[in-house]
Design a protein around this motif. Sequence first.
Motif, PDB file in Angstrom:
ATOM      1  N   VAL A   1       1.279  -0.854   0.019  1.00  0.00           N
ATOM      2  CA  VAL A   1      -0.077   0.383   0.261  1.00  0.00           C
ATOM      3  C   VAL A   1       0.976   1.401  -0.151  1.00  0.00           C
ATOM      4  CG1 VAL A   1      -0.405   0.587   2.328  1.00  0.00           C
ATOM      5  CG2 VAL A   1      -1.994   1.044   1.252  1.00  0.00           C
ATOM      6  N   VAL A   2       1.882   0.851   0.841  1.00  0.00           N
ATOM      7  CA  VAL A   2       2.684   2.536   0.475  1.00  0.00           C
ATOM      8  C   VAL A   2       3.405   2.476  -0.358  1.00  0.00           C
ATOM      9  CG1 VAL A   2       5.434   3.508   1.362  1.00  0.00           C
ATOM     10  CG2 VAL A   2       2.904   2.212   3.057  1.00  0.00           C
ATOM     11  N   THR A   3       3.657   2.085  -1.088  1.00  0.00           N
ATOM     12  CA  THR A   3       4.358   1.576  -2.543  1.00  0.00           C
ATOM     13  C   THR A   3       3.349   2.335  -3.770  1.00  0.00           C
ATOM     14  OG1 THR A   3       5.786  -0.150  -2.485  1.00  0.00           O
ATOM     15  CG2 THR A   3       5.659   0.766  -4.494  1.00  0.00           C
ATOM     16  N   TYR A   4       2.528   2.079  -3.463  1.00  0.00           N
ATOM     17  CA  TYR A   4       1.381   3.057  -4.238  1.00  0.00           C
ATOM     18  C   TYR A   4       0.861   3.938  -4.173  1.00  0.00           C
ATOM     19  CZ  TYR A   4       0.873  -1.829  -7.018  1.00  0.00           C
ATOM     20  OH  TYR A   4       1.437  -3.139  -7.717  1.00  0.00           O
ATOM     21  N   ASN A   5       1.012   4.327  -3.143  1.00  0.00           N
ATOM     22  CA  ASN A   5       0.441   5.518  -2.406  1.00  0.00           C
ATOM     23  C   ASN A   5       1.320   6.490  -2.944  1.00  0.00           C
ATOM     24  OD1 ASN A   5      -1.762   4.226  -1.106  1.00  0.00           O
ATOM     25  ND2 ASN A   5      -1.219   4.759   0.745  1.00  0.00           N
ATOM     26  N   THR A   6       2.177   6.099  -2.938  1.00  0.00           N
ATOM     27  CA  THR A   6       3.542   6.936  -3.458  1.00  0.00           C
ATOM     28  C   THR A   6       3.447   7.278  -4.814  1.00  0.00           C
ATOM     29  OG1 THR A   6       5.124   6.134  -1.114  1.00  0.00           O
ATOM     30  CG2 THR A   6       6.421   7.197  -3.277  1.00  0.00           C
ATOM     31  N   ALA A   7       3.371   5.856  -5.489  1.00  0.00           N
ATOM     32  CA  ALA A   7       3.255   6.771  -7.512  1.00  0.00           C
ATOM     33  C   ALA A   7       1.668   7.281  -6.983  1.00  0.00           C
ATOM     34  CB  ALA A   7       2.991   4.895  -7.167  1.00  0.00           C
ATOM     35  N   MET A   8       0.936   6.860  -6.109  1.00  0.00           N
ATOM     36  CA  MET A   8      -0.109   8.175  -6.263  1.00  0.00           C
ATOM     37  C   MET A   8      -0.496   9.022  -5.913  1.00  0.00           C
ATOM     38  SD  MET A   8      -3.238   5.364  -4.970  1.00  0.00           S
ATOM     39  CE  MET A   8      -4.523   6.427  -5.044  1.00  0.00           C
TER      40      MET A   8
ATOM     41  N   MET B   1      -6.065   7.376 -11.123  1.00  0.00           N
ATOM     42  CA  MET B   1      -7.255   6.428 -10.766  1.00  0.00           C
ATOM     43  C   MET B   1      -6.736   5.349 -10.962  1.00  0.00           C
ATOM     44  SD  MET B   1      -8.792   8.706  -9.522  1.00  0.00           S
ATOM     45  CE  MET B   1     -10.795   6.726  -8.882  1.00  0.00           C
ATOM     46  N   LYS B   2      -5.315   4.703 -11.837  1.00  0.00           N
ATOM     47  CA  LYS B   2      -5.505   4.145 -12.901  1.00  0.00           C
ATOM     48  C   LYS B   2      -4.452   3.020 -12.056  1.00  0.00           C
ATOM     49  CE  LYS B   2      -2.121   2.530 -16.488  1.00  0.00           C
ATOM     50  NZ  LYS B   2      -0.892   3.128 -17.180  1.00  0.00           N
ATOM     51  N   VAL B   3      -3.911   4.053 -11.123  1.00  0.00           N
ATOM     52  CA  VAL B   3      -2.533   3.216 -10.094  1.00  0.00           C
ATOM     53  C   VAL B   3      -3.984   2.960  -9.147  1.00  0.00           C
ATOM     54  CG1 VAL B   3      -1.000   3.222  -8.458  1.00  0.00           C
ATOM     55  CG2 VAL B   3      -0.686   4.606 -10.832  1.00  0.00           C
ATOM     56  N   LEU B   4      -5.134   3.618  -8.629  1.00  0.00           N
ATOM     57  CA  LEU B   4      -6.004   3.384  -7.399  1.00  0.00           C
ATOM     58  C   LEU B   4      -6.942   1.563  -7.849  1.00  0.00           C
ATOM     59  CD1 LEU B   4      -7.425   3.225  -5.155  1.00  0.00           C
ATOM     60  CD2 LEU B   4      -9.032   4.218  -6.594  1.00  0.00           C
TER      61      LEU B   4
END
Length: 166
Positions: A20-27, A40-43
Motif C-alpha cells: 500500500v505504501v508503494t502504491y500510495n507513493t506512486a499515486m 485512478m489507474k494506480v488505484l
Amino acid sequence: VDEAMKVLDEMERKGIAGNVVTYNTAMNACARAGKVNEVMKVLGEMERKGIEGDAVTYTIAMNACARAGKVYEAMMVLEEMDMRGIAGDGVTYTTAMEACARAGKVDEAMKVLDEMERKGIAGNVVTYNTAMNACARAGKVDEAMKVLEEMGRKGIAGDVVTYNTA
C-alpha cells in the motif's frame, strides 16, 4: 510521474510485490502532477492485485479528483472507501468537503461535514474553515456564521483563515 510509474513497472517485471505504501507513493506523485487519470489507474491496479488501500490511498485519490474539478468522482471515491469498510479521518472528510466547495456544491459539503460528525470523527480548524469557505463561496453568509458558532461550541479556536472567511 513517469519515474514513479516506471518504478512500479520495473518492480512488477522483477517480481517484487508492491504494498500500500508503494502504491500510495506512486499515486501521490501522480496527484501532485495533476494526473488524475493516472491516480485512478494506480488505484484500479491496486484493486486488481488485491492490495487493500487505506485512508491515505483514498484521500490521495479524492484530492486528485478535487483538484481536477471532478467532484462526482471524488464523492464516488469516498463512497467506495466506505463500502470497503475503510475508516476515513478528518483529512479524508475535509478533502471531500473541499471537492464539493470547489465545485460550488455547498449543500453536499455540509452533508459531508454532517456525516463526519455522525461517525464521531473530529474535525479541526481546517475542516471548519473548509465548510465556512464553501458557504461563503455560495453567498450563504448565515450558514458560514453557523459553522463559526459550531466551532466555538466545540472549543475549536479559529485562525486567520477563519476570520478572513467569516
